[in-house]
Design a protein around this motif. Structure first.
Motif, PDB file in Angstrom:
ATOM      1  N   ASP A  41       0.834  -1.205   0.000  1.00  0.00           N
ATOM      2  CA  ASP A  41       0.000   0.000   0.000  1.00  0.00           C
ATOM      3  C   ASP A  41       0.867   1.253   0.000  1.00  0.00           C
ATOM      4  O   ASP A  41       2.047   1.215   0.345  1.00  0.00           O
ATOM      5  N   THR A  42       0.243   2.357  -0.372  1.00  0.00           N
ATOM      6  CA  THR A  42       0.841   3.675  -0.210  1.00  0.00           C
ATOM      7  C   THR A  42       0.015   4.411   0.828  1.00  0.00           C
ATOM      8  O   THR A  42      -1.204   4.510   0.696  1.00  0.00           O
ATOM      9  N   LEU A  43       0.662   4.869   1.884  1.00  0.00           N
ATOM     10  CA  LEU A  43       0.012   5.650   2.933  1.00  0.00           C
ATOM     11  C   LEU A  43       0.219   7.114   2.597  1.00  0.00           C
ATOM     12  O   LEU A  43       1.363   7.575   2.473  1.00  0.00           O
ATOM     13  N   ILE A  44      -0.878   7.837   2.416  1.00  0.00           N
ATOM     14  CA  ILE A  44      -0.800   9.239   2.001  1.00  0.00           C
ATOM     15  C   ILE A  44      -1.371  10.129   3.096  1.00  0.00           C
ATOM     16  O   ILE A  44      -2.550  10.034   3.429  1.00  0.00           O
ATOM     17  N   LEU A  45      -0.511  10.959   3.671  1.00  0.00           N
ATOM     18  CA  LEU A  45      -0.951  11.938   4.653  1.00  0.00           C
ATOM     19  C   LEU A  45      -1.500  13.124   3.875  1.00  0.00           C
ATOM     20  O   LEU A  45      -0.769  13.776   3.130  1.00  0.00           O
ATOM     21  N   VAL A  46      -2.786  13.390   4.019  1.00  0.00           N
ATOM     22  CA  VAL A  46      -3.436  14.483   3.301  1.00  0.00           C
ATOM     23  C   VAL A  46      -3.545  15.664   4.259  1.00  0.00           C
ATOM     24  O   VAL A  46      -4.256  15.597   5.256  1.00  0.00           O
ATOM     25  N   VAL A  47      -2.826  16.730   3.956  1.00  0.00           N
ATOM     26  CA  VAL A  47      -2.781  17.917   4.803  1.00  0.00           C
ATOM     27  C   VAL A  47      -3.541  19.031   4.096  1.00  0.00           C
ATOM     28  O   VAL A  47      -3.272  19.336   2.940  1.00  0.00           O
ATOM     29  N   ILE A  48      -4.496  19.622   4.810  1.00  0.00           N
ATOM     30  CA  ILE A  48      -5.260  20.746   4.262  1.00  0.00           C
ATOM     31  C   ILE A  48      -4.906  21.982   5.077  1.00  0.00           C
ATOM     32  O   ILE A  48      -5.122  22.020   6.280  1.00  0.00           O
TER      33      ILE A  48
END
Length: 170
Positions: A38-45
């Motif tokens: 998997d790819t773990l993507i930290l989504v920062v807004i």
């Protein structure tokens, strides 16, 4: 096409604002959702603002390219994106790298309203799954301020898990 999109595994997103609630969601995702490949993507807004840097203005709509975990601790790189990762978040990422050798960890930054941008990120990245933290607002505060997690659950085009904090936050 970038490495995350070429991967045969899933793209697991976690909404991260470097608060204790988002750290719980990140830890939950690492412990329960992410698996090898998997790819773990930290989504920062980040809040929408006027950015003088040319790159930030270009990235305002689509966000910057995926930022590899190796650059999360580089202050020059993080300043370029307007992000200040907290030590607790970096510790979770470091532990995830140590535990799960076959998982790629990256960050994607967007600017604007968190509710809308998280839903956009699901389609733009695209994500197969999203974990979000819940600040545990009471009914009145949630009605007045709105709930990011509630909005995302009701508007997302992928499965969403809301990781609730055990403590109520003011």
């Amino acid at each position: 096409m970038d490495k995350a999109q070429e991967s045969s595994g899933r793209r697991v997103g976690v909404a991260v604002d470097f608060s204790p609630c988002s750290d719980l969601a990140l830890k939950w995702a690492v412990d329960n959702a992410v698996r090898d490949g998997d790819t773990l993507i930290l989504v920062v807004i980040l809040p929408e603002q006027f950015y003088e840097h040319g790159e930030m203005q270009l990235w305002e709509t689509t966000g910057p390219p995926l930022i590899p975990a190796s650059q999360f601790t580089d202050p020059v790189v993080m300043k370029k994106y307007g992000v200040k990762p907290e030590d607790a978040t970096l510790d979770i990422v470091k532990n995830a790298e140590n535990q799960k050798k076959e998982v790629e960890i990256v960050m994607k930054v967007y600017w604007g309203d968190a509710r809308e941008k998280l839903c956009e990120a699901i389609g733009n990245i695209p994500l197969d799954f999203l974990a979000v933290g819940n600040r545990g607002l009471g009914t009145l505060k949630r009605a007045l301020m709105g709930s990011v997690s509630n909005y995302v659950v009701n508007h997302a085009s992928c499965p969403v898990v809301v990781v609730k904090s055990s403590d109520r936050h003011p």
